[in-house]
Design an enzyme around this catalytic site. Structure first.
Site, PDB file in Angstrom:
ATOM      1  N   ARG A  26     -50.455  15.262  65.531  1.00 14.25           N
ATOM      2  CA  ARG A  26     -50.501  14.446  66.763  1.00 14.25           C
ATOM      3  C   ARG A  26     -51.517  13.315  66.666  1.00 14.25           C
ATOM      4  NH1 ARG A  26     -47.634  15.569  71.345  1.00 14.25           N
ATOM      5  NH2 ARG A  26     -46.377  17.419  71.176  1.00 14.25           N
ATOM      6  N   ARG A  30     -52.324  10.375  72.459  1.00 12.71           N
ATOM      7  CA  ARG A  30     -53.024   9.938  73.675  1.00 12.71           C
ATOM      8  C   ARG A  30     -54.544   9.884  73.588  1.00 12.71           C
ATOM      9  NH1 ARG A  30     -49.907  14.133  77.318  1.00 12.71           N
ATOM     10  NH2 ARG A  30     -49.963  15.153  75.278  1.00 12.71           N
ATOM     11  N   ARG A  39     -48.937   2.349  75.826  1.00 16.41           N
ATOM     12  CA  ARG A  39     -48.127   3.235  76.676  1.00 16.41           C
ATOM     13  C   ARG A  39     -48.060   2.741  78.134  1.00 16.41           C
ATOM     14  NH1 ARG A  39     -45.152   6.100  78.878  1.00 16.41           N
ATOM     15  NH2 ARG A  39     -45.089   8.376  78.948  1.00 16.41           N
ATOM     16  N   ASP A  75     -40.466  12.366  68.313  1.00 12.36           N
ATOM     17  CA  ASP A  75     -40.636  13.641  69.003  1.00 12.36           C
ATOM     18  C   ASP A  75     -39.601  14.631  68.489  1.00 12.36           C
ATOM     19  OD1 ASP A  75     -42.294  14.623  71.486  1.00 12.36           O
ATOM     20  OD2 ASP A  75     -40.357  15.600  71.568  1.00 12.36           O
ATOM     21  N   TYR A 150     -36.575  24.479  74.480  1.00 13.50           N
ATOM     22  CA  TYR A 150     -36.608  23.409  75.487  1.00 13.50           C
ATOM     23  C   TYR A 150     -35.213  23.145  76.067  1.00 13.50           C
ATOM     24  CZ  TYR A 150     -41.347  22.236  73.969  1.00 13.50           C
ATOM     25  OH  TYR A 150     -42.689  22.279  73.690  1.00 13.50           O
TER      26      TYR A 150
HETATM   27  O1  1CP Z   1     -48.872  11.748  65.953  1.00 14.14           O
HETATM   28  C1  1CP Z   1     -47.921  12.504  65.766  1.00 14.14           C
HETATM   29  O2  1CP Z   1     -48.058  13.696  65.416  1.00 14.14           O
HETATM   30  C2  1CP Z   1     -46.513  11.950  65.886  1.00 14.14           C
HETATM   31  C3  1CP Z   1     -45.921  12.096  67.126  1.00 14.14           C
HETATM   32  C4  1CP Z   1     -45.387  13.382  67.729  1.00 14.14           C
HETATM   33  C5  1CP Z   1     -45.012  14.616  67.173  1.00 14.14           C
HETATM   34  C6  1CP Z   1     -45.154  15.091  65.742  1.00 14.14           C
HETATM   35  C7  1CP Z   1     -45.101  13.442  69.096  1.00 14.14           C
HETATM   36  C8  1CP Z   1     -45.345  12.348  70.058  1.00 14.14           C
HETATM   37  N1  1CP Z   1     -44.469  14.635  69.357  1.00 14.14           N
HETATM   38  C9  1CP Z   1     -44.430  15.399  68.211  1.00 14.14           C
HETATM   39  C10 1CP Z   1     -43.846  16.726  68.028  1.00 14.14           C
HETATM   40  C11 1CP Z   1     -43.645  17.606  69.197  1.00 14.14           C
HETATM   41  N2  1CP Z   1     -43.120  17.282  70.416  1.00 14.14           N
HETATM   42  C12 1CP Z   1     -43.905  18.994  69.199  1.00 14.14           C
HETATM   43  C13 1CP Z   1     -44.413  19.773  68.006  1.00 14.14           C
HETATM   44  C14 1CP Z   1     -45.859  19.562  67.798  1.00 14.14           C
HETATM   45  C15 1CP Z   1     -46.786  20.292  68.728  1.00 14.14           C
HETATM   46  O3  1CP Z   1     -46.600  21.509  68.933  1.00 14.14           O
HETATM   47  O4  1CP Z   1     -47.749  19.659  69.206  1.00 14.14           O
HETATM   48  C16 1CP Z   1     -43.573  19.502  70.465  1.00 14.14           C
HETATM   49  C17 1CP Z   1     -43.679  20.931  70.930  1.00 14.14           C
HETATM   50  C18 1CP Z   1     -43.072  18.406  71.238  1.00 14.14           C
HETATM   51  C19 1CP Z   1     -42.557  18.431  72.626  1.00 14.14           C
HETATM   52  C20 1CP Z   1     -43.342  17.529  73.486  1.00 14.14           C
HETATM   53  N3  1CP Z   1     -43.163  16.173  73.534  1.00 14.14           N
HETATM   54  C21 1CP Z   1     -44.452  17.848  74.294  1.00 14.14           C
HETATM   55  C22 1CP Z   1     -45.048  19.240  74.477  1.00 14.14           C
HETATM   56  C23 1CP Z   1     -44.447  19.905  75.670  1.00 14.14           C
HETATM   57  C24 1CP Z   1     -45.004  21.319  75.864  1.00 14.14           C
HETATM   58  O5  1CP Z   1     -44.368  22.281  75.417  1.00 14.14           O
HETATM   59  O6  1CP Z   1     -46.078  21.435  76.479  1.00 14.14           O
HETATM   60  C25 1CP Z   1     -44.919  16.637  74.867  1.00 14.14           C
HETATM   61  C26 1CP Z   1     -46.047  16.458  75.826  1.00 14.14           C
HETATM   62  C27 1CP Z   1     -44.091  15.596  74.357  1.00 14.14           C
HETATM   63  C28 1CP Z   1     -44.240  14.141  74.602  1.00 14.14           C
HETATM   64  C29 1CP Z   1     -45.008  13.459  73.540  1.00 14.14           C
HETATM   65  N4  1CP Z   1     -44.595  13.438  72.217  1.00 14.14           N
HETATM   66  C30 1CP Z   1     -45.472  12.680  71.473  1.00 14.14           C
HETATM   67  C31 1CP Z   1     -46.499  12.196  72.371  1.00 14.14           C
HETATM   68  C32 1CP Z   1     -47.632  11.299  71.962  1.00 14.14           C
HETATM   69  C33 1CP Z   1     -46.199  12.701  73.642  1.00 14.14           C
HETATM   70  C34 1CP Z   1     -46.964  12.381  74.909  1.00 14.14           C
HETATM   71  C35 1CP Z   1     -46.378  11.122  75.405  1.00 14.14           C
HETATM   72  C36 1CP Z   1     -47.160  10.387  76.415  1.00 14.14           C
HETATM   73  O7  1CP Z   1     -47.352  10.908  77.544  1.00 14.14           O
HETATM   74  O8  1CP Z   1     -47.547   9.244  76.118  1.00 14.14           O
END
Ligand code: 1CP
Length: 343
Positions: A26, A30, A39, A75, A150
């Protein structure tokens, strides 16, 4: 196998390296003020599907820190979208689907469109051309179990009961869903590799919600099919097995070249059980990045000492970096890992 010009790839292949490579799950997110600024003006989907924006966001942590690999900004939930299920990011909730899977016909209706990924593939080529040749670009996808969690709930959940009960009550329907996700994921991975990624990580972030017994029969076969496909392309496969890291013999069955481990296990113990059958990625507790530099150094040293002076280690956190981390702590972490592991 001979050394590549990328230290991250050499470590994945368990080749000798001058120091331990590092990237952070990640990292393009953020906690970076420059991410938050972009964003404010752009939607999450625009950031994923506009190649220039995708590249810009991917490069933010690379421009700021001396990391060894970039991870493409995207994502795991693009796979449901490619199957016809769209989501929105809802503040304080996370990704929420317009409609979750409610019945058999919702599973029948899922129809894969590879065209959905065309801008993502363009984005990958652009990132690869912007990135230093010595740095690796990591592509990724979710493990089918984690993605399906999901799709059934329609949003993040504390227990993912809907998928758990589907697999117990309707295993044939469950298999139909998992086959669709798995096949879509394999096509998507092929596209990522053709566009230029150097390694692929499979995120099984919800691995913790499945019982060990069910894992072997209902999750592993799909992961293994994906990993075998990545391996057949000669691209390092990384399996991030959250919640499953004390079951080394089980997760080794995925045949992943690298095992990504969470922070709940001792990396030295894992290494002794893995016995050079895979490289290991991890596993600093993400909460350590909220502590002082003195504590960060102490905790990093513990991991490095526990792993021992051997190759096949990629330094990372044991899960994603959290939004409240100060970027200065990330800089300190990277410097200290390099300093403590330099030969
Ligand atoms: O920097 C990086 O790693 C690249 C970007 C990335 C990756 C690898 C994002 C951007 N998402 C992911 C994978 C991802 N998405 C996972 C697996 C990794 C982990 O466990 O952390 C999961 C479970 C998700 C699903 C998801 N998408 C969530 C989690 C929901 C939960 O179960 O609580 C969230 C909050 C997102 C949105 C998201 N994806 C990425 C970002 C930066 C964000 C937040 C977006 C924002 O509000 O700006």
């Amino acid at each position: 196998m001979k050394n590549s010009n990328q230290i991250f790839i050499d470590a994945c292949n368990m080749l000798p390296v001058d120091r331990t490579p590092i990237w952070i799950m990640r990292q393009a997110g953020r906690y970076l003020p420059e991410y938050r600024k972009i964003r404010l003006k752009s939607s999450f989907h625009d950031m994923m599907h506009t190649p220039e924006l995708m590249s810009e966001v991917t490069m933010l942590p690379i421009n700021r820190f001396s990391l060894d690999a970039a991870i493409m900004f995207s994502d795991i939930l693009v796979i449901p979208e490619s199957l016809g299920m769209n989501f929105k990011l809802v503040p304080k909730v996370g990704p929420v689907f317009e409609q979750e899977i409610l019945n058999e016909s919702d599973i029948e209706k899922l129809n894969f469109q590879n065209d959905y990924f065309k801008n993502i593939y363009h984005g990958i080529s652009l990132i690869r051309s912007n990135l230093d040749q010595k740095k690796s670009l990591i592509g990724f996808a979710g493990a089918p179990w984690t993605v399906a969690c999901y799709m059934l709930e329609g949003k993040p959940s504390k227990d993912y009961m809907k998928l758990r009960s589907l697999l117990i009550e309707k295993p044939i329907l469950y298999k139909k869903l998992m086959d669709k996700i798995t096949n879509a994921t394999i096509d998507y991975i092929d596209g990522q590799i053709e566009a230029g990624v150097n390694a692929i990580q499979i995120f099984d972030s919800n691995g913790t919600y499945i019982s060990k017994y069910h894992y072997e029969k209902y999750s592993l076969p799909y992961i293994k099919k994906i990993i075998n496909h990545i391996n057949s392309k000669n691209v390092p496969s990384i399996y991030f097995a959250k919640g499953l890291c004390s079951e080394i013999d089980l997760i080794l069955k995925t045949e992943s070249k690298v095992l990504g481990i969470d922070w709940t296990v001792d990396i030295g113990d894992v290494k002794n059980k893995v016995l050079n059958r895979a490289a290991i990625q991890g596993n600093l507790d993400p909460s350590v990045l909220l502590c002082s530099n003195k504590i960060i150094k102490k905790e990093v040293s513990k991991i490095i000492n526990s792993f021992g002076n051997n190759h096949g280690h990629i330094f990372n956190l044991g899960h994603g970096i959290t939004p409240s981390v100060n970027p200065n702590s990330v800089e300190f972490l990277i410097d200290i890992v390099k300093e403590l592991t330099a030969k």
